[in-house]
Write an enzyme that holds these catalytic residues in place. Structure first.
Site, mmCIF file in Angstrom:
data_model
loop_
_atom_site.group_PDB
_atom_site.id
_atom_site.type_symbol
_atom_site.label_atom_id
_atom_site.label_comp_id
_atom_site.label_asym_id
_atom_site.label_seq_id
_atom_site.Cartn_x
_atom_site.Cartn_y
_atom_site.Cartn_z
ATOM 1 C CG ASP A 126 -10.926 5.241 3.680
ATOM 2 O OD1 ASP A 126 -11.573 4.702 4.596
ATOM 3 O OD2 ASP A 126 -10.666 6.458 3.659
ATOM 4 C CE LYS A 130 -18.796 8.744 10.777
ATOM 5 N NZ LYS A 130 -18.925 10.223 10.811
ATOM 6 C CG ASP A 162 -6.464 -3.066 8.382
ATOM 7 O OD1 ASP A 162 -6.627 -2.572 7.242
ATOM 8 O OD2 ASP A 162 -6.657 -2.432 9.432
ATOM 9 C CD GLU A 201 4.707 1.143 1.177
ATOM 10 O OE1 GLU A 201 5.570 1.521 0.365
ATOM 11 O OE2 GLU A 201 3.580 0.727 0.830
ATOM 12 C CD GLU A 203 0.395 -7.865 3.465
ATOM 13 O OE1 GLU A 203 0.045 -9.052 3.506
ATOM 14 O OE2 GLU A 203 0.647 -7.262 2.390
#
Length: 237
Positions: A126, A130, A162, A201, A203
């Protein structure tokens, strides 16, 4: 991420004591005993649905793999992937080098002893975009310092994402801690997917969407760094 569980999930994973570990703290310092050998132990933190750790463990039988996630449903889905990956055509299923652990990795040092692990995989964690949530990023110095405790002299972190912002944050985080990085890629699959590369998954989905995958390897252990420097010297000579 919140998952809406289905009835019976907890009972399902509780019945899989050959693969799933629900109370991992009891094995701190004893993971080699769990696997019954002295092979290196690789850990994926936040394994999602388990494709990566399942396939990596199948392809590398001389390495022990632990996949960790904090959601019951992901443990259940990962158990399906692991059993499918390790079941041969004749129906035999050998799960001797893989375990799935239900745990919140914020307390990772409660589960692993110092120098017990050889490699950590952080795949598509994750990004917590912020700024106020920076401490929750799995490459924040607080997490990395804990990784450094449990990794042995050959210890490395392999990181994929990513998220460009998380990648930049991570580069700075590792650099600020004085850690050496190698194989830094801003577009890992620009020349196509290497046949030995195991996709997660997420990726696979990102590649289909044309999203760049960023990757790096971080050397934590003294032997890992020494080997890297030795390889550089040989390459330059």
């Amino acid at each position: 991420m919140r998952l809406r569980g289905r009835k019976g999930i907890r009972e399902n994973i509780e019945a899989q004591d050959d693969l799933v570990i629900l109370d991992p703290a009891q094995y701190k310092g004893k993971w080699h005993e769990v696997f019954g050998n002295s092979n290196p132990i690789y850990v994926e933190l936040g394994m999602g649905k388990g494709r990566f750790v399942s396939e990596m463990s199948r392809l590398n039988p001389d390495v022990n793999f632990i996949g960790i996630d904090m959601y019951d449903e992901l443990i259940r889905k990962s158990s399906d992937k692991a059993r499918a990956a390790h079941t041969t055509e004749d129906g035999n299923c050998d799960l001797s080098n893989i375990r799935l652990v239900l745990f919140n990795i914020e307390s990772i040092t409660d589960v692993f002893e110092d120098n017990e692990i050889q490699r950590i995989f952080l795949n598509f964690s994750d990004p917590w975009p912020k700024k106020k949530h920076a401490r929750r990023r799995l490459t924040h110095e607080n997490f990395v310092n804990n990784y450094a405790k449990i990794l042995n002299d050959k210890g490395e972190i392999h990181f994929k994402t990513d998220s460009r912002s998380l990648f930049e944050f991570s580069l700075n985080s590792f650099s600020d801690l004085g850690l050496r990085m190698r194989n830094i890629a801003l577009d890992l699959h620009v020349d196509g997917i290497h046949p030995d590369h195991v996709l997660t998954e997420y990726e696979s989905k990102f590649i289909e969407q044309g999203v760049n995958i960023h990757r790096m390897e971080v050397m934590i252990g003294k032997e890992a760094l020494a080997q890297h420097l030795h390889n550089l010297e040989n390459r330059e000579s």
